[in-house]
Write a protein that holds these residues in place. Structure first.
Motif, PDB file in Angstrom:
ATOM      1  N   ILE A  25       0.841  -1.201   0.000  1.00 52.41           N
ATOM      2  CA  ILE A  25       0.000   0.000   0.000  1.00 52.41           C
ATOM      3  C   ILE A  25       0.874   1.249   0.000  1.00 52.41           C
ATOM      4  O   ILE A  25       1.947   1.281   0.612  1.00 52.41           O
ATOM      5  CB  ILE A  25      -0.991   0.034   1.190  1.00 52.41           C
ATOM      6  N   VAL A  26       0.410   2.279  -0.691  1.00 56.20           N
ATOM      7  CA  VAL A  26       1.127   3.551  -0.785  1.00 56.20           C
ATOM      8  C   VAL A  26       0.944   4.329   0.514  1.00 56.20           C
ATOM      9  O   VAL A  26      -0.183   4.491   0.998  1.00 56.20           O
ATOM     10  CB  VAL A  26       0.620   4.361  -1.982  1.00 56.20           C
ATOM     11  N   VAL A  27       2.041   4.834   1.065  1.00 55.54           N
ATOM     12  CA  VAL A  27       2.015   5.526   2.353  1.00 55.54           C
ATOM     13  C   VAL A  27       1.781   7.026   2.204  1.00 55.54           C
ATOM     14  O   VAL A  27       1.089   7.645   3.002  1.00 55.54           O
ATOM     15  CB  VAL A  27       3.339   5.287   3.113  1.00 55.54           C
ATOM     16  N   GLY A 289     -14.712   2.990  10.476  1.00 57.42           N
ATOM     17  CA  GLY A 289     -14.158   3.888   9.474  1.00 57.42           C
ATOM     18  C   GLY A 289     -12.750   3.423   9.125  1.00 57.42           C
ATOM     19  O   GLY A 289     -11.817   4.222   9.029  1.00 57.42           O
ATOM     20  N   SER A 290     -12.591   2.117   8.929  1.00 54.26           N
ATOM     21  CA  SER A 290     -11.268   1.533   8.718  1.00 54.26           C
ATOM     22  C   SER A 290     -10.730   1.854   7.333  1.00 54.26           C
ATOM     23  O   SER A 290     -11.483   2.170   6.408  1.00 54.26           O
ATOM     24  CB  SER A 290     -11.322   0.014   8.914  1.00 54.26           C
ATOM     25  N   ASP A 291      -9.419   1.748   7.207  1.00 56.30           N
ATOM     26  CA  ASP A 291      -8.774   1.897   5.909  1.00 56.30           C
ATOM     27  C   ASP A 291      -7.652   0.877   5.816  1.00 56.30           C
ATOM     28  O   ASP A 291      -7.470   0.042   6.707  1.00 56.30           O
ATOM     29  CB  ASP A 291      -8.274   3.331   5.692  1.00 56.30           C
ATOM     30  N   ALA A 292      -6.881   0.944   4.725  1.00 54.39           N
ATOM     31  CA  ALA A 292      -5.828  -0.052   4.513  1.00 54.39           C
ATOM     32  C   ALA A 292      -4.686   0.076   5.500  1.00 54.39           C
ATOM     33  O   ALA A 292      -3.874  -0.841   5.636  1.00 54.39           O
ATOM     34  CB  ALA A 292      -5.296   0.055   3.084  1.00 54.39           C
ATOM     35  N   GLY A 374      -8.878   2.225   0.688  1.00 50.34           N
ATOM     36  CA  GLY A 374      -7.970   1.223   0.155  1.00 50.34           C
ATOM     37  C   GLY A 374      -8.319  -0.218   0.430  1.00 50.34           C
ATOM     38  O   GLY A 374      -7.607  -1.121  -0.016  1.00 50.34           O
ATOM     39  N   LEU A 375      -9.412  -0.488   1.165  1.00 48.19           N
ATOM     40  CA  LEU A 375      -9.794  -1.866   1.458  1.00 48.19           C
ATOM     41  C   LEU A 375     -10.631  -2.430   0.321  1.00 48.19           C
ATOM     42  O   LEU A 375     -11.688  -1.898  -0.005  1.00 48.19           O
ATOM     43  CB  LEU A 375     -10.574  -1.932   2.773  1.00 48.19           C
TER      44      LEU A 375
END
Length: 522
Positions: A25-27, A289-292, A374-375
């Motif tokens: 994943i892109v930071v 509200g999760s993300d990658a 991103g998920l």
């Protein structure tokens, strides 16, 4: 987890979790444009948003897409190295079959105990300990919610100043109690939950119930609970019904509720904080509200803190069935024995049937915001979600609203909805909660402190007066998972002691309770 080139902010960064992964994943904030070249030589063929996946190798159509060392899906078409892999390119794999999962095959050895850690809490007569000293007004039916809300405002404004040792008052309003199939088998869930909510350690054992009078869930039945609850004796609680004939007019109802409340406030006001071993804490872990980034920054830090708490002898709960189901094969080997493993399988199977009855399935999760973060699907989400559980053995599995009988790491089955999960964990007895988020949410609960942890520094800075702790420093290499985990552990002790206030408590942010009701509504 490996971070490529973890220095200046303008250096392109990605996170690859496992050596076998073929995506990362892109930071960088705002993502990276086409033509960006990483130190390893990987070049982006298109713009990739922050948190989204880049292909580290060529992936053929139908090929495995690997993150966390696990298959999160299959490629819809050929995907070239350096390309953006969004959710439209990922075919959802089948969920792990429950019948063949290993049980207690890799039970972790106990970690070295942590001794000497304490917090300043409120000791209860039943031996439990609270982090707040709250008056709770239990309701037996939603019909009385408006009256209870009215009374709560009066108590907060006019009465609480006379009781300085009481932290606040909360009305335990809900949508259950009447117009429901009260004897349906699944009704055990909401009745058990409401019963156990009244017993949360932050309420000091002072139980008062406001009913209407004609509801199906009579106060006495709420107090009696279910076969797996501790009965509350009627003589140990205060019961008031709005329909009682002595109430002539609205203010007569209000005055009697206030009179009852004052009796309980007088008792609560006699309580003071005292030094209590950290082993008495009951901490809920939740994400929303999760993300990658959730599975590589905040949730692993929470998992490390979970292990520290377990080492202290405390009780830690993680939940959210649909965000565990696709990673359950990584959890069942960790249970303390086969019986606990079978209980976990029972809860997974129950929820599979619940979704099937509703003509839906696990693909309804994740949310649009999760995908924007991103998920790609619920498998990727689940693999990141279970990081909150740390590495300790799972010692007990609870049905929704049940209270634990053991200390240590516990799986408390709940829906994944933030509001429902929070309510059900309250019913299971948590006295403080840690809530991780990548997209951001102002979520809070009146009954317990909620520590909110941002998965990204950009969110922590933008919502500087809503996020309590920043785990984004893990992504950039400024801190390790262990360092952030220790910071969280210390914050839990400070917040539980009243030495530090969460932002949600500072602003008075209170989400309504949402009791899980899988039973029919008539």
């Amino acid at each position: 987890m490996s971070v490529i080139n973890k220095t200046p902010a303008d250096v392109p960064l990605y996170i690859k979790v496992h050596d076998n992964d073929n995506v990362a994943i892109v930071v960088n904030d705002n993502g990276l444009p086409a033509g960006t070249r990483f130190a390893c030589g990987l070049e982006l063929s298109e713009h990739i948003p922050q948190g989204h996946k880049v292909a580290l190798t060529d992936i053929p159509q139908g090929g495995n897409i690997l993150r966390y060392g696990e298959i999160i899906g299959y490629a819809v078409r050929d995907i070239a190295k350096g390309s953006w892999i969004d959710e439209s390119l990922v075919v959802l794999p089948d969920a792990p079959p429950l019948a063949s999962l290993p049980l207690a095959t890799r039970t972790p050895a106990p970690l070295p105990p942590l001794e000497g850690y304490t917090f300043e809490g409120y000791r209860n007569a039943d031996g439990s300990a609270g982090t707040k000293n709250m008056l709770a007004i239990t309701t037996s039916v939603h019909c009385v919610a408006g009256v209870v809300d009215h009374v709560v405002k009066i108590i907060e404004h006019d009465i609480l100043p006379r009781y300085p040792n009481v932290d606040g008052v909360v009305g335990l309003n809900h949508l259950y109690g009447c117009g429901v199939a009260i004897n349906a088998p699944a009704a055990v869930v909401p009745i058990r939950s409401l019963h156990n909510l009244a017993l949360n350690p932050n309420f000091g054992g002072e139980v008062m119930v406001i009913g209407l009078g004609c509801e199906k869930l009579q106060p006495e039945r709420l107090l009696a609970g279910t076969d797996d609850t501790q009965p509350i004796e009627v003589q140990d609680a205060s019961i008031m019904r709005l329909q009682d004939e002595q109430h002539v007019g609205f203010m007569a109802m209000v005055d009697e509720i206030l009179e009852i409340a004052e009796r309980h406030l007088q008792k609560l006001n006699q309580r003071k904080r005292e030094t209590i071993p950290a082993s008495e804490l009951v901490v809920g872990m939740q994400c929303g509200g999760s993300d990658a980034f959730s599975g590589v920054t905040a949730n692993p830090a929470v998992g490390f803190a979970s292990d520290l708490l377990v080492r202290c002898g405390a009780t830690v709960m993680f939940s959210e069935v649909t965000e565990v189901r696709d990673a359950v094969h990584l959890l069942t080997p960790r249970v303390v024995d086969e019986q606990v493993g079978k209980r976990m399988l029972e809860e997974m199977a129950w929820y599979d049937n619940y979704l099937d009855t509703g003509k839906t399935d696990r693909s309804a999760n994740p949310s649009p915001g999760n995908k924007k973060g991103g998920l790609a699907n619920v498998v990727e989400k689940a693999l990141g979600s279970i990081a909150k559980s740390g590495s300790s053995a799972i010692v007990e599995v609870l049905s929704p609203g049940q209270r634990p009988t053991k200390r240590g790491l516990i799986y408390a089955a709940t829906p994944a909805s933030d509001f429902v999960c929070g309510t059900q964990q309250l019913a299971s007895g948590i006295t403080i909660q840690v809530f991780t988020t990548g997209r951001g949410t102002p979520y809070g609960l009146a009954a317990i402190p909620v520590i909110k942890m941002a998965t990204r520094t950009a969110l922590a800075k933008r919502w500087h007066d809503l996020m309590d702790i920043d785990a984004g420093t893990i992504a950039t290499g400024e801190e390790t998972i262990e360092q952030v985990g220790w910071r969280l552990f210390e914050m839990i002790l400070d917040v539980a002691s009243g030495r530090r206030q969460t932002w949600s408590d500072h602003w008075g942010i209170r989400n309504a309770l949402a009791v899980f009701n899988p039973a029919p509504v008539t």
